[in-house]
Design a protein around this motif. Structure first.
Motif, PDB file in Angstrom:
ATOM      1  N   ARG A 150       0.821  -1.212   0.000  1.00  0.00           N
ATOM      2  CA  ARG A 150       0.000   0.000   0.000  1.00  0.00           C
ATOM      3  C   ARG A 150       0.860   1.270   0.000  1.00  0.00           C
ATOM      4  O   ARG A 150       1.649   1.506   0.920  1.00  0.00           O
ATOM      5  CB  ARG A 150      -0.920   0.029   1.219  1.00  0.00           C
ATOM      6  N   LEU A 151       0.654   2.095  -1.001  1.00  0.00           N
ATOM      7  CA  LEU A 151       1.362   3.367  -1.060  1.00  0.00           C
ATOM      8  C   LEU A 151       0.939   4.276   0.083  1.00  0.00           C
ATOM      9  O   LEU A 151       1.750   5.038   0.620  1.00  0.00           O
ATOM     10  CB  LEU A 151       1.069   4.064  -2.398  1.00  0.00           C
ATOM     11  N   SER A 152      -0.339   4.203   0.458  1.00  0.00           N
ATOM     12  CA  SER A 152      -0.844   5.074   1.521  1.00  0.00           C
ATOM     13  C   SER A 152      -0.158   4.770   2.851  1.00  0.00           C
ATOM     14  O   SER A 152       0.124   5.678   3.634  1.00  0.00           O
ATOM     15  CB  SER A 152      -2.357   4.915   1.659  1.00  0.00           C
ATOM     16  N   PHE A 153       0.112   3.483   3.116  1.00  0.00           N
ATOM     17  CA  PHE A 153       0.790   3.118   4.358  1.00  0.00           C
ATOM     18  C   PHE A 153       2.202   3.704   4.375  1.00  0.00           C
ATOM     19  O   PHE A 153       2.655   4.244   5.390  1.00  0.00           O
ATOM     20  CB  PHE A 153       0.857   1.600   4.500  1.00  0.00           C
ATOM     21  N   LYS A 154       2.909   3.586   3.256  1.00  0.00           N
ATOM     22  CA  LYS A 154       4.279   4.109   3.206  1.00  0.00           C
ATOM     23  C   LYS A 154       4.291   5.628   3.336  1.00  0.00           C
ATOM     24  O   LYS A 154       5.215   6.201   3.922  1.00  0.00           O
ATOM     25  CB  LYS A 154       4.953   3.677   1.902  1.00  0.00           C
ATOM     26  N   THR A 155       3.259   6.271   2.811  1.00  0.00           N
ATOM     27  CA  THR A 155       3.150   7.722   2.965  1.00  0.00           C
ATOM     28  C   THR A 155       3.007   8.093   4.441  1.00  0.00           C
ATOM     29  O   THR A 155       3.670   9.008   4.935  1.00  0.00           O
ATOM     30  CB  THR A 155       1.942   8.252   2.173  1.00  0.00           C
ATOM     31  N   PHE A 156       2.132   7.378   5.154  1.00  0.00           N
ATOM     32  CA  PHE A 156       1.914   7.648   6.573  1.00  0.00           C
ATOM     33  C   PHE A 156       3.186   7.392   7.385  1.00  0.00           C
ATOM     34  O   PHE A 156       3.493   8.112   8.335  1.00  0.00           O
ATOM     35  CB  PHE A 156       0.779   6.767   7.089  1.00  0.00           C
ATOM     36  N   LEU A 157       3.940   6.365   7.001  1.00  0.00           N
ATOM     37  CA  LEU A 157       5.150   5.990   7.729  1.00  0.00           C
ATOM     38  C   LEU A 157       6.361   6.812   7.316  1.00  0.00           C
ATOM     39  O   LEU A 157       7.435   6.670   7.906  1.00  0.00           O
ATOM     40  CB  LEU A 157       5.457   4.503   7.505  1.00  0.00           C
ATOM     41  N   ASN A 158       6.185   7.668   6.301  1.00  0.00           N
ATOM     42  CA  ASN A 158       7.298   8.443   5.762  1.00  0.00           C
ATOM     43  C   ASN A 158       8.397   7.520   5.228  1.00  0.00           C
ATOM     44  O   ASN A 158       9.588   7.807   5.331  1.00  0.00           O
ATOM     45  CB  ASN A 158       7.879   9.389   6.816  1.00  0.00           C
ATOM     46  N   LEU A 159       7.974   6.412   4.649  1.00  0.00           N
ATOM     47  CA  LEU A 159       8.892   5.406   4.112  1.00  0.00           C
ATOM     48  C   LEU A 159       8.921   5.527   2.593  1.00  0.00           C
ATOM     49  O   LEU A 159       7.873   5.462   1.946  1.00  0.00           O
ATOM     50  CB  LEU A 159       8.413   4.009   4.521  1.00  0.00           C
ATOM     51  N   PRO A 160      10.092   5.745   1.983  1.00  0.00           N
ATOM     52  CA  PRO A 160      10.159   5.851   0.518  1.00  0.00           C
ATOM     53  C   PRO A 160       9.539   4.631  -0.164  1.00  0.00           C
ATOM     54  O   PRO A 160       9.660   3.506   0.326  1.00  0.00           O
ATOM     55  CB  PRO A 160      11.669   5.932   0.249  1.00  0.00           C
ATOM     56  N   PHE A 161       8.881   4.853  -1.286  1.00  0.00           N
ATOM     57  CA  PHE A 161       8.209   3.768  -1.990  1.00  0.00           C
ATOM     58  C   PHE A 161       9.184   2.675  -2.426  1.00  0.00           C
ATOM     59  O   PHE A 161       8.801   1.515  -2.574  1.00  0.00           O
ATOM     60  CB  PHE A 161       7.467   4.305  -3.221  1.00  0.00           C
ATOM     61  N   SER A 162      10.427   3.040  -2.632  1.00  0.00           N
ATOM     62  CA  SER A 162      11.411   2.072  -3.106  1.00  0.00           C
ATOM     63  C   SER A 162      11.995   1.218  -1.982  1.00  0.00           C
ATOM     64  O   SER A 162      12.711   0.257  -2.244  1.00  0.00           O
ATOM     65  CB  SER A 162      12.546   2.798  -3.836  1.00  0.00           C
ATOM     66  N   GLN A 163      11.695   1.561  -0.720  1.00  0.00           N
ATOM     67  CA  GLN A 163      12.230   0.796   0.409  1.00  0.00           C
ATOM     68  C   GLN A 163      11.203  -0.212   0.921  1.00  0.00           C
ATOM     69  O   GLN A 163      10.014   0.097   0.989  1.00  0.00           O
ATOM     70  CB  GLN A 163      12.628   1.730   1.551  1.00  0.00           C
ATOM     71  N   PRO A 164      11.659  -1.425   1.292  1.00  0.00           N
ATOM     72  CA  PRO A 164      10.730  -2.434   1.814  1.00  0.00           C
ATOM     73  C   PRO A 164      10.320  -2.141   3.249  1.00  0.00           C
ATOM     74  O   PRO A 164      10.976  -1.362   3.956  1.00  0.00           O
ATOM     75  CB  PRO A 164      11.548  -3.731   1.735  1.00  0.00           C
ATOM     76  N   ALA A 165       9.242  -2.764   3.670  1.00  0.00           N
ATOM     77  CA  ALA A 165       8.767  -2.626   5.050  1.00  0.00           C
ATOM     78  C   ALA A 165       9.705  -3.359   6.003  1.00  0.00           C
ATOM     79  O   ALA A 165      10.465  -4.248   5.582  1.00  0.00           O
ATOM     80  CB  ALA A 165       7.360  -3.212   5.166  1.00  0.00           C
ATOM     81  N   PRO A 166       9.680  -3.021   7.290  1.00  0.00           N
ATOM     82  CA  PRO A 166      10.446  -3.805   8.265  1.00  0.00           C
ATOM     83  C   PRO A 166       9.983  -5.257   8.264  1.00  0.00           C
ATOM     84  O   PRO A 166       8.821  -5.546   8.000  1.00  0.00           O
ATOM     85  CB  PRO A 166      10.115  -3.120   9.602  1.00  0.00           C
ATOM     86  N   ASP A 167      10.898  -6.157   8.564  1.00  0.00           N
ATOM     87  CA  ASP A 167      10.550  -7.575   8.676  1.00  0.00           C
ATOM     88  C   ASP A 167       9.536  -7.761   9.803  1.00  0.00           C
ATOM     89  O   ASP A 167       9.570  -7.032  10.805  1.00  0.00           O
ATOM     90  CB  ASP A 167      11.814  -8.388   8.964  1.00  0.00           C
ATOM     91  N   HIS A 168       8.635  -8.741   9.645  1.00  0.00           N
ATOM     92  CA  HIS A 168       7.573  -8.922  10.638  1.00  0.00           C
ATOM     93  C   HIS A 168       8.113  -9.188  12.036  1.00  0.00           C
ATOM     94  O   HIS A 168       7.477  -8.839  13.043  1.00  0.00           O
ATOM     95  CB  HIS A 168       6.630 -10.052  10.208  1.00  0.00           C
TER      96      HIS A 168
END
Length: 355
Positions: A92-110
């Motif tokens: 979700r792009l919206s989640f990365k926007t809220f987290l201030n996480l660049p779209f090209s970077q993966p989420a933290p590991d679970h």
């Protein structure tokens, strides 16, 4: 060690998606949620309690504010597991926007989310929930005019055991053998031995009990804690009242159902100059008067707001069943739910006020 850099400097992915992001209603929702709270003040609390990443040695850690926001997203969007949370952030792009996480970077590991929960102290969650509520007061909302107290049963995450078997397994858990798994390593996963039995409406229940205080005007969750199911609701009215005070304004009135009626709670409220809003019940020597019956009806129309929280939290977060097998892990889960619930409710209040 330090923290990973997660600032949203524009990269190719951001530029390619710029046009469609302007029309994305999910991102607009995230922007609303983000503007509801001054996150820099929350971040200051996290940095003062969360020591991971403070060292210059080792790999860089994720900023604690980003991990905290991840767990809020998990509550808001009914995400039932940490692996699924990781997937949803990547999707979700919206989640990365809220987290201030660049779209090209993966989420933290679970597994990062689980470690974050275990490392965050109780004092941090208390301070964060208080800070959020104080910010709401600074926006013009009074949250201490009335406090509604109640409790609900929470089903254990493990299958029920008889009293005798529960006692036997608790004793075994205290031995060296009981603290190890089959390979001799320290026990990581185990069944719930902290829950116990109670009976409500002639139905036996094995699990925990959540004691809650809710703001009677706006519905914010002011205090929440967990105990074994057999603990009497009445004993926790003072606790819920004391921990409901997050601002300099005193609690004016406490509302509660007949289960909290009794001299100890009335004396506690009188001693602290708090108006008594506890419903009355028949005693062995006297029936309720017409005035007391009407008073009970008036109180019930106010304290229903606790039931509203119970219903919404179960619908969105399966709150009637424990997620973990220990009270402390479930307690942290309820504190994250409290923060998520309050922020979402504040956003709705602000939205109504601006229409």
């Amino acid at each position: 060690m330090g923290f990973k850099k997660t600032s949203r400097s524009l990269d190719f992915a951001d530029l390619a998606l710029a046009n469609c992001l302007e029309q994305n209603r999910s991102i607009k929702l995230m922007e609303q949620l983000s503007s509801t709270v001054n996150w820099s003040r929350v971040e200051s609390i996290l940095l003062s309690h969360y020591t991971v990443g403070s060292s210059d040695e080792g790999a860089r850690a994720y900023p604690p504010l980003m991990l905290f926001k991840c767990l809020l997203l998990q509550k808001w969007f009914r995400i039932q597991s940490d692996p699924e949370l990781e997937n949803q952030i990547n999707d979700r792009l919206s989640f990365k926007t809220f987290l201030n996480l660049p779209f090209s970077q993966p989420a933290p590991d679970h597994s990062t989310f689980s470690r974050f929960r275990s490392r965050l102290p109780k004092a941090a969650m208390d301070a964060i929930n208080s800070e959020i509520l104080r910010q709401f007061e600074q926006q013009g909302l009074c949250i201490n005019e009335g406090v509604a107290v109640d409790a609900r049963l929470v089903k254990s995450a493990s299958r029920p055991l008889s009293h005798d078997e529960l006692k036997k397994q608790r004793e075994h858990r205290q031995t060296e053998e009981g603290k190890q798994d089959k390979t001799g390593k320290p026990l990581k996963f185990s069944r719930d031995l902290e829950s116990d039995w109670t009976v409500r409406n002639d139905t036996p229940h094995f699990g925990l009990k959540e004691h809650v205080a809710v703001d009677a005007k706006h519905g914010f969750v002011l205090a929440t804690t967990l105990t074994p199911a057999s603990v009497n609701d009445t004993n926790f009215l003072p606790y819920c009242t004391v921990y409901s005070r997050h601002t300099k304004q005193p609690v004016k009135k406490v509302y509660a159902d007949k289960g909290y009626a009794g001299e100890p709670n009335r004396d506690f409220l009188a001693l602290n100059k708090i108006e008594d809003g506890i419903m009355r019940k028949d005693s062995t020597t006297a029936k309720l008067t017409d005035f007391e019956i009407q008073r009970n009806k008036a109180i019930s129309k106010i304290r229903y707001i606790v039931e509203q929280y119970f219903g919404i939290s179960h619908l969105h977060d399966r709150a009637k069943r424990a997620r973990f097998t220990t009270i402390i892990k479930n307690q942290f889960n309820t504190w994250f739910r409290q923060a998520a619930f309050n922020v979402a409710r504040e956003m709705k209040i602000i939205s109504r006020a601006t229409i």
